[in-house]
Design a protein around this motif. Structure first.
Motif, PDB file in Angstrom:
ATOM      1  N   VAL A 190      -0.341  10.647 -15.519  1.00  0.00           N
ATOM      2  CA  VAL A 190      -0.015   9.248 -15.227  1.00  0.00           C
ATOM      3  C   VAL A 190      -0.092   8.433 -16.518  1.00  0.00           C
ATOM      4  O   VAL A 190      -1.022   8.567 -17.310  1.00  0.00           O
ATOM      5  N   ASP A 203       5.296   6.929 -16.335  1.00  0.00           N
ATOM      6  CA  ASP A 203       5.105   7.784 -15.164  1.00  0.00           C
ATOM      7  C   ASP A 203       3.946   7.295 -14.308  1.00  0.00           C
ATOM      8  O   ASP A 203       2.881   6.937 -14.825  1.00  0.00           O
ATOM      9  N   LYS A 204       4.159   7.338 -13.009  1.00  0.00           N
ATOM     10  CA  LYS A 204       3.110   6.985 -12.047  1.00  0.00           C
ATOM     11  C   LYS A 204       2.743   8.195 -11.197  1.00  0.00           C
ATOM     12  O   LYS A 204       2.356   8.062 -10.036  1.00  0.00           O
ATOM     13  N   GLU A 205       2.856   9.361 -11.800  1.00  0.00           N
ATOM     14  CA  GLU A 205       2.534  10.591 -11.091  1.00  0.00           C
ATOM     15  C   GLU A 205       2.033  11.634 -12.073  1.00  0.00           C
ATOM     16  O   GLU A 205       2.342  11.590 -13.267  1.00  0.00           O
ATOM     17  N   ASP A 206       1.253  12.550 -11.553  1.00  0.00           N
ATOM     18  CA  ASP A 206       0.709  13.659 -12.323  1.00  0.00           C
ATOM     19  C   ASP A 206       1.505  14.911 -11.935  1.00  0.00           C
ATOM     20  O   ASP A 206       1.616  15.232 -10.747  1.00  0.00           O
ATOM     21  N   ILE A 241       3.356  17.683  -7.665  1.00  0.00           N
ATOM     22  CA  ILE A 241       3.491  16.301  -8.121  1.00  0.00           C
ATOM     23  C   ILE A 241       2.537  15.433  -7.300  1.00  0.00           C
ATOM     24  O   ILE A 241       2.681  15.312  -6.084  1.00  0.00           O
ATOM     25  N   THR A 242       1.543  14.861  -7.962  1.00  0.00           N
ATOM     26  CA  THR A 242       0.546  14.020  -7.303  1.00  0.00           C
ATOM     27  C   THR A 242       0.749  12.573  -7.731  1.00  0.00           C
ATOM     28  O   THR A 242       0.552  12.234  -8.901  1.00  0.00           O
ATOM     29  N   PRO A 243       1.164  11.691  -6.816  1.00  0.00           N
ATOM     30  CA  PRO A 243       1.405  10.300  -7.200  1.00  0.00           C
ATOM     31  C   PRO A 243       0.090   9.559  -7.462  1.00  0.00           C
ATOM     32  O   PRO A 243      -0.941   9.885  -6.875  1.00  0.00           O
ATOM     33  N   GLU A 244       0.160   8.569  -8.339  1.00  0.00           N
ATOM     34  CA  GLU A 244      -1.025   7.744  -8.594  1.00  0.00           C
ATOM     35  C   GLU A 244      -1.337   6.884  -7.379  1.00  0.00           C
ATOM     36  O   GLU A 244      -2.505   6.703  -7.021  1.00  0.00           O
TER      37      GLU A 244
END
Length: 315
Positions: A190, A203-206, A241-244
């Motif tokens: 992120v 980016d707002k995701e990992d 994909i893990t969103p913040e």
């Protein structure tokens, strides 16, 4: 009222100066008689956040900045307290989200700021997509009061400018003409973005991903006189994909919502619906055949005239 479209998620605080004073020849105001509020969200009736702050009136004749804009009247609310209030509403079976619910700031882990501020939630608002804001005054007494109030410098502060990082690795390996392996992996966190990108463009995701492909000529493990060509290909890849932010609530960080959920099964459900996970596997035997090894006269029905292929893919 003000209509607009703004994403507040990259900021830490919402702030404003407020001044209150009595009207000349009217009954003097006491502390807390007037309550200022700011309401913001998707709309002003069904889906919004509301912050309330009891006002301390300034005495006539005071010109000191600390008296005109007293500390007790300064709105300085960390936006993560709005997230906390929302997760508590939706994490409780005793609260109806369709009704406005207020929490004292201290209940949510904040400081009083010299005043008894309250934070309310109704519906499913998102300060990642604020479309309207309203400022107003309420009479907290049971009788008529008169006063003058100034709202000044509504603003967002402390831009969360934390950066992220990204890395990519690739490996190629060969074992003569028997086998080859190609592997690649990538990771981005992120906050990663180009040097010229702004905070809201990052980016707002990992993201975690890898990909492995192998090619093996299994026919070389068999006696050469058999003439068997058995090319084998295996591929496997995974991406997570893990969103913040939780995609259901948009302005609540995923780990905050999971931490505030008491039920273990519900925690798992929230995580499963938020995380995008993909795994791919493939097994291929392409061009399996037997080559001619003797001096026999070729026939149309010889097994050497056949080529077989098999492919299996799973997603």
């Amino acid at each position: 009222y003000k209509n607009f479209n703004v994403d507040m998620r990259q900021y830490k605080n919402i702030e404003m100066f407020i001044h209150a004073e009595s009207i000349i020849n009217e009954t003097a105001l006491d502390d807390g008689d007037m309550v200022a509020f700011i309401r913001m969200g998707n709309d002003l009736t069904d889906s919004y956040y509301e912050v309330q702050i009891p006002l301390k009136p300034t005495e006539f004749g005071n010109h000191s900045p600390d008296q005109v804009w007293p500390y007790e009247n300064r709105l300085n609310i960390p936006l993560h307290l709005l997230q906390e209030a929302k997760t508590r509403v939706y994490g409780s079976t005793n609260i109806n989200p369709s009704e406005v619910t207020f929490f004292d700031e201290q209940e949510l882990g904040g400081s009083s700021g010299g005043n008894q501020r309250k934070i309310g939630v109704k519906g499913n608002p998102s300060f990642g997509d604020v479309r309207v804001i309203m400022l107003g005054i309420r009479n907290s007494t049971a009788h008529r009061i008169s006063g003058e109030v100034w709202f000044n410098e509504l603003r967002l502060s402390e831009l969360e400018n934390k950066g992220g990082w990204a890395a990519v690795a690739t490996v190629d390996a060969n074992l003569a003409d028997f086998a080859s392996v190609t592997a690649s992996g990538g990771r981005s966190t992120v906050g990663f973005g180009a040097l010229e990108s702004g905070p809201n463009e990052r980016d707002k995701e990992d993201v975690k991903q890898y990909d492995v492909v192998t090619d093996v000529n299994l026919g070389q493990l068999l006696p050469e006189k058999w003439g068997i060509q058995l090319p084998f290909n295996y591929g496997r890849s995974e991406e997570k994909i893990t969103p913040e932010y939780d995609p259901e609530f948009q302005d609540v960080k995923l780990d905050t919502r999971i931490a505030n959920e008491q039920d273990a099964d519900e925690k798992k459900r929230i995580e499963n619906q938020a995380v995008d996970y993909t795994r791919r596997q493939s097994i291929n035997f392409i061009g399996v055949r037997k080559e001619r090894t003797g001096d026999k006269t070729p026939r149309i029905y010889d097994v050497e005239n056949l080529t077989l292929s098999y492919s299996y893919n799973q997603v």
